[in-house]
Scaffold this motif. Sequence first.
Motif, PDB file in Angstrom:
ATOM      1  N   VAL A  48       0.836  -1.205   0.000  1.00  0.00           N
ATOM      2  CA  VAL A  48       0.000   0.000   0.000  1.00  0.00           C
ATOM      3  C   VAL A  48       0.867   1.251   0.000  1.00  0.00           C
ATOM      4  O   VAL A  48       0.581   2.221  -0.718  1.00  0.00           O
ATOM      5  CB  VAL A  48      -0.945  -0.016   1.214  1.00  0.00           C
ATOM      6  CG1 VAL A  48      -1.721   1.279   1.310  1.00  0.00           C
ATOM      7  CG2 VAL A  48      -1.891  -1.203   1.132  1.00  0.00           C
ATOM      8  N   SER A  49       1.934   1.241   0.788  1.00  0.00           N
ATOM      9  CA  SER A  49       2.819   2.414   0.833  1.00  0.00           C
ATOM     10  C   SER A  49       3.448   2.673  -0.529  1.00  0.00           C
ATOM     11  O   SER A  49       3.551   3.830  -0.972  1.00  0.00           O
ATOM     12  CB  SER A  49       3.916   2.197   1.877  1.00  0.00           C
ATOM     13  OG  SER A  49       3.366   1.989   3.146  1.00  0.00           O
ATOM     14  N   GLY A  50       3.879   1.593  -1.197  1.00  0.00           N
ATOM     15  CA  GLY A  50       4.483   1.774  -2.518  1.00  0.00           C
ATOM     16  C   GLY A  50       3.515   2.370  -3.515  1.00  0.00           C
ATOM     17  O   GLY A  50       3.860   3.299  -4.261  1.00  0.00           O
ATOM     18  N   VAL A  51       2.269   1.856  -3.527  1.00  0.00           N
ATOM     19  CA  VAL A  51       1.268   2.387  -4.462  1.00  0.00           C
ATOM     20  C   VAL A  51       0.918   3.826  -4.102  1.00  0.00           C
ATOM     21  O   VAL A  51       0.784   4.694  -4.985  1.00  0.00           O
ATOM     22  CB  VAL A  51       0.017   1.496  -4.465  1.00  0.00           C
ATOM     23  CG1 VAL A  51      -1.064   2.106  -5.342  1.00  0.00           C
ATOM     24  CG2 VAL A  51       0.361   0.098  -4.950  1.00  0.00           C
ATOM     25  N   ALA A  52       0.759   4.099  -2.815  1.00  0.00           N
ATOM     26  CA  ALA A  52       0.408   5.458  -2.392  1.00  0.00           C
ATOM     27  C   ALA A  52       1.510   6.455  -2.746  1.00  0.00           C
ATOM     28  O   ALA A  52       1.230   7.555  -3.257  1.00  0.00           O
ATOM     29  CB  ALA A  52       0.132   5.476  -0.893  1.00  0.00           C
ATOM     30  N   LEU A  53       2.753   6.089  -2.464  1.00  0.00           N
ATOM     31  CA  LEU A  53       3.858   6.989  -2.803  1.00  0.00           C
ATOM     32  C   LEU A  53       3.991   7.162  -4.314  1.00  0.00           C
ATOM     33  O   LEU A  53       4.304   8.262  -4.801  1.00  0.00           O
ATOM     34  CB  LEU A  53       5.162   6.449  -2.225  1.00  0.00           C
ATOM     35  CG  LEU A  53       5.281   6.478  -0.695  1.00  0.00           C
ATOM     36  CD1 LEU A  53       6.577   5.830  -0.248  1.00  0.00           C
ATOM     37  CD2 LEU A  53       5.195   7.917  -0.185  1.00  0.00           C
ATOM     38  N   THR A 164     -12.761   6.842  -0.873  1.00  0.00           N
ATOM     39  CA  THR A 164     -11.576   6.812  -1.737  1.00  0.00           C
ATOM     40  C   THR A 164     -11.802   5.921  -2.944  1.00  0.00           C
ATOM     41  O   THR A 164     -11.446   6.266  -4.076  1.00  0.00           O
ATOM     42  CB  THR A 164     -10.360   6.323  -0.938  1.00  0.00           C
ATOM     43  OG1 THR A 164     -10.151   7.177   0.184  1.00  0.00           O
ATOM     44  CG2 THR A 164      -9.118   6.318  -1.807  1.00  0.00           C
ATOM     45  N   ALA A 165     -12.417   4.737  -2.690  1.00  0.00           N
ATOM     46  CA  ALA A 165     -12.696   3.820  -3.801  1.00  0.00           C
ATOM     47  C   ALA A 165     -13.697   4.411  -4.783  1.00  0.00           C
ATOM     48  O   ALA A 165     -13.643   4.124  -5.988  1.00  0.00           O
ATOM     49  CB  ALA A 165     -13.219   2.489  -3.256  1.00  0.00           C
ATOM     50  N   ILE A 495      -2.763  12.745  -5.389  1.00  0.00           N
ATOM     51  CA  ILE A 495      -2.090  13.034  -4.123  1.00  0.00           C
ATOM     52  C   ILE A 495      -3.016  12.766  -2.941  1.00  0.00           C
ATOM     53  O   ILE A 495      -2.624  12.151  -1.934  1.00  0.00           O
ATOM     54  CB  ILE A 495      -1.577  14.479  -4.108  1.00  0.00           C
ATOM     55  CG1 ILE A 495      -0.483  14.651  -5.172  1.00  0.00           C
ATOM     56  CG2 ILE A 495      -1.059  14.866  -2.735  1.00  0.00           C
ATOM     57  CD1 ILE A 495      -0.001  16.077  -5.338  1.00  0.00           C
ATOM     58  N   VAL A 496      -4.283  13.217  -3.064  1.00  0.00           N
ATOM     59  CA  VAL A 496      -5.232  13.025  -1.965  1.00  0.00           C
ATOM     60  C   VAL A 496      -5.504  11.541  -1.741  1.00  0.00           C
ATOM     61  O   VAL A 496      -5.519  11.055  -0.600  1.00  0.00           O
ATOM     62  CB  VAL A 496      -6.538  13.790  -2.251  1.00  0.00           C
ATOM     63  CG1 VAL A 496      -7.621  13.408  -1.256  1.00  0.00           C
ATOM     64  CG2 VAL A 496      -6.290  15.291  -2.185  1.00  0.00           C
ATOM     65  N   ILE A 497      -5.742  10.788  -2.820  1.00  0.00           N
ATOM     66  CA  ILE A 497      -5.995   9.346  -2.684  1.00  0.00           C
ATOM     67  C   ILE A 497      -4.778   8.654  -2.084  1.00  0.00           C
ATOM     68  O   ILE A 497      -4.904   7.782  -1.211  1.00  0.00           O
ATOM     69  CB  ILE A 497      -6.366   8.736  -4.044  1.00  0.00           C
ATOM     70  CG1 ILE A 497      -7.746   9.236  -4.496  1.00  0.00           C
ATOM     71  CG2 ILE A 497      -6.369   7.214  -3.968  1.00  0.00           C
ATOM     72  CD1 ILE A 497      -8.141   8.752  -5.872  1.00  0.00           C
ATOM     73  N   LEU A 499      -2.440   9.925  -0.069  1.00  0.00           N
ATOM     74  CA  LEU A 499      -2.296  10.254   1.341  1.00  0.00           C
ATOM     75  C   LEU A 499      -3.371   9.573   2.185  1.00  0.00           C
ATOM     76  O   LEU A 499      -3.081   9.015   3.252  1.00  0.00           O
ATOM     77  CB  LEU A 499      -2.353  11.770   1.526  1.00  0.00           C
ATOM     78  CG  LEU A 499      -1.169  12.570   0.963  1.00  0.00           C
ATOM     79  CD1 LEU A 499      -1.405  14.058   1.110  1.00  0.00           C
ATOM     80  CD2 LEU A 499       0.129  12.171   1.662  1.00  0.00           C
ATOM     81  N   LEU A 500      -4.622   9.632   1.706  1.00  0.00           N
ATOM     82  CA  LEU A 500      -5.705   8.995   2.456  1.00  0.00           C
ATOM     83  C   LEU A 500      -5.499   7.487   2.545  1.00  0.00           C
ATOM     84  O   LEU A 500      -5.695   6.878   3.608  1.00  0.00           O
ATOM     85  CB  LEU A 500      -7.055   9.303   1.803  1.00  0.00           C
ATOM     86  CG  LEU A 500      -7.587  10.728   1.974  1.00  0.00           C
ATOM     87  CD1 LEU A 500      -8.907  10.891   1.241  1.00  0.00           C
ATOM     88  CD2 LEU A 500      -7.766  11.067   3.450  1.00  0.00           C
ATOM     89  N   GLY A 501      -5.117   6.872   1.425  1.00  0.00           N
ATOM     90  CA  GLY A 501      -4.876   5.432   1.450  1.00  0.00           C
ATOM     91  C   GLY A 501      -3.760   5.065   2.400  1.00  0.00           C
ATOM     92  O   GLY A 501      -3.838   4.059   3.120  1.00  0.00           O
ATOM     93  N   LEU A 502      -2.711   5.881   2.426  1.00  0.00           N
ATOM     94  CA  LEU A 502      -1.590   5.609   3.321  1.00  0.00           C
ATOM     95  C   LEU A 502      -2.033   5.669   4.782  1.00  0.00           C
ATOM     96  O   LEU A 502      -1.709   4.785   5.591  1.00  0.00           O
ATOM     97  CB  LEU A 502      -0.474   6.624   3.055  1.00  0.00           C
ATOM     98  CG  LEU A 502       0.927   6.296   3.575  1.00  0.00           C
ATOM     99  CD1 LEU A 502       1.464   5.035   2.931  1.00  0.00           C
ATOM    100  CD2 LEU A 502       1.861   7.474   3.293  1.00  0.00           C
ATOM    101  N   VAL A 503      -2.790   6.700   5.143  1.00  0.00           N
ATOM    102  CA  VAL A 503      -3.240   6.866   6.527  1.00  0.00           C
ATOM    103  C   VAL A 503      -4.234   5.775   6.907  1.00  0.00           C
ATOM    104  O   VAL A 503      -4.131   5.168   7.983  1.00  0.00           O
ATOM    105  CB  VAL A 503      -3.860   8.272   6.708  1.00  0.00           C
ATOM    106  CG1 VAL A 503      -4.505   8.396   8.083  1.00  0.00           C
ATOM    107  CG2 VAL A 503      -2.808   9.348   6.522  1.00  0.00           C
TER     108      VAL A 503
END
Length: 615
Positions: A48-53, A164-165, A495-497, A499-503
């Motif tokens: 998830v972190s990789g996709v979010a970043l 988000t989805a 960017i918003v998706i 950050l939200l996905g990461l959190v």
Amino acid sequence: MSDASGPTAFGGAPRSSRFQPSVHQIPTPAVEERSRRYEPFVLNFWVVSGVALLMIFMGIGLQIALHISHTHHGFGISTQNILSFVSTQFLTSFFPTFLVAPLACFWSVADWMLRLYQPYVTLSEGNAPASRSILLDYIALNQLAVIYYSVKHRHYLINVSTLTALSVVFLQPLAGSLLQIRPVPHTSDYFALGTRTLALSPDIGQLDSFLASAGFTDAAVYINLQDGPFVHEDWTAAQFQAPPDSYLNGTLVVNTTGIKTEVNCVSPYSLNLTAMNGNYTASAMFPGGCSANLVFNPANGDRQYSVLNASNCAPSGLGITFQPVVFWFYLMGGANNNEPQVAGVYCNPTMSVFTVETSMNLNDGSLGDCMPLYSDVSSNNVTGSPLNGQPFNGVIFERNDDVYIQSRANAINSGVPGTIYRYASQQPNGLLSVFEDQYGFLNATTFIYTRHLTIAAQANYFGPTNMTIPARLTSYVPRLFVEPLPTYLLSALLIVIGLLGLVVHFLHERARRNLWLTSPPGSIAAIVSMTSRSGFGELLLPYDDERRMKNNLSGLKFCLDRRTGAIVAEEDFTGGESTDSIALLPRKRGYHNFNLGVDNLSPLSRSSFKQQDSL
């Protein structure tokens, strides 16, 4: 096989005896036998972190690409489509959409997995009623219903994940409108091949060029032709070769030799028409003391025209081919009073030679405006001897014994004034209006005579050469642009998706730290393995609907047994009584109550229970 009343095939109790299960009777698995914790790949925090970043960097990269597109007027691309079977519009919409489609799919699957896991996460927290745990099914609900029930049950991570989805559906239309190909002017250095330079034509005495010029001018009046090649208004330029390739709205700018022809035509300030012996005599006085006379017979026609040299206005010793000329025009019967109409125009052609900056339209070969840079002082036989910068008048020639050359001279002499007369007759208000207008024939003569001399100058005053001249090639080339509005929206959404996905997934991973599942939770076998020994299943029947199940499970709290991982129920006693984390056996639907207390357990189970209770 053994009898129904006897032992089972697996050596257990007889089938006739009711088995009262309890989670505390489930043997504690040895450490080496305990299965590895199941964690879906899509919920792995590093994934998830990789996709979010990646999405955050993509959003920042889009802003950088937009800045470069704006400052560099787009990105250079091939002028020819290498995939001839598809359009460039398809390519610019397909590939950006193709790039963001996996991201949209990832967050949709991740949201689906969070919704699937949420009942188990709630059970791992303990003390959960049936409506928020074992009866909760976010998978069967549509996303709008999930948003409502997640707020109702205070599952805010699920709420944000579902929002988000839902927002990822905008990624693909925004990406499809992100790029656009537009033609823009592009200038590059070029070297053109000059094929003409200042030089007097050795065949000028044959009068072919003057006859061709007179014919082209006459044809241009008939069918409204534009200026000839390398001719623009009163300018004619030395020829050069255009690039062989095709260019969209291409223009080639060069510095070359240009000749400006000025006919210097004026109207008479005095014009008299007198009749004598059946003939008319027209006498005209022009500025500068020039005078001209013409005698003509009205019987020769109602419409007459001619051109004569004005020898009394020319410097002494100047041949008639270089002398000023007077164009005469006559009309009989055009006015209401049947009075004859006569007009005369005096012209004294001159030419100037410059080095000019001019351009050529590569689509039709037409010459653009010529801007003089400086006078041409090169040594040649046009500005030098024998012409010394004096142009031919182009309509009056010396008498020639060659009948063919003389025939050409006669055709030119009658053709040019005839073209002027025809041009005047084509004016909107008719031929008479041109006679009555003070500047009518002056304007017509200036226009036609200038065109005749500039076209003739192209062949008469330039000779062949072969030299390279610097040039600038400007053409419309396709450039790839990043559109501002879709870029801003898509960049912000990425960017918003991200950050939200990461959190959300960071917090959800912390919420799952007490959840130990050894297999995917969606299969029937996995559900049965977690509930078959928990006892509360005896309260339910296969044909129960959701309302009945909720009613039968009311008053119970559910959690996951940390020792075994099974789902257990606690009866919610009132009055401050303590609850026992034991299996609840049937107490409704007429079943016997086999609620087991601690005293009913075997020593091993009792010991396990105490160990559980101490945890």
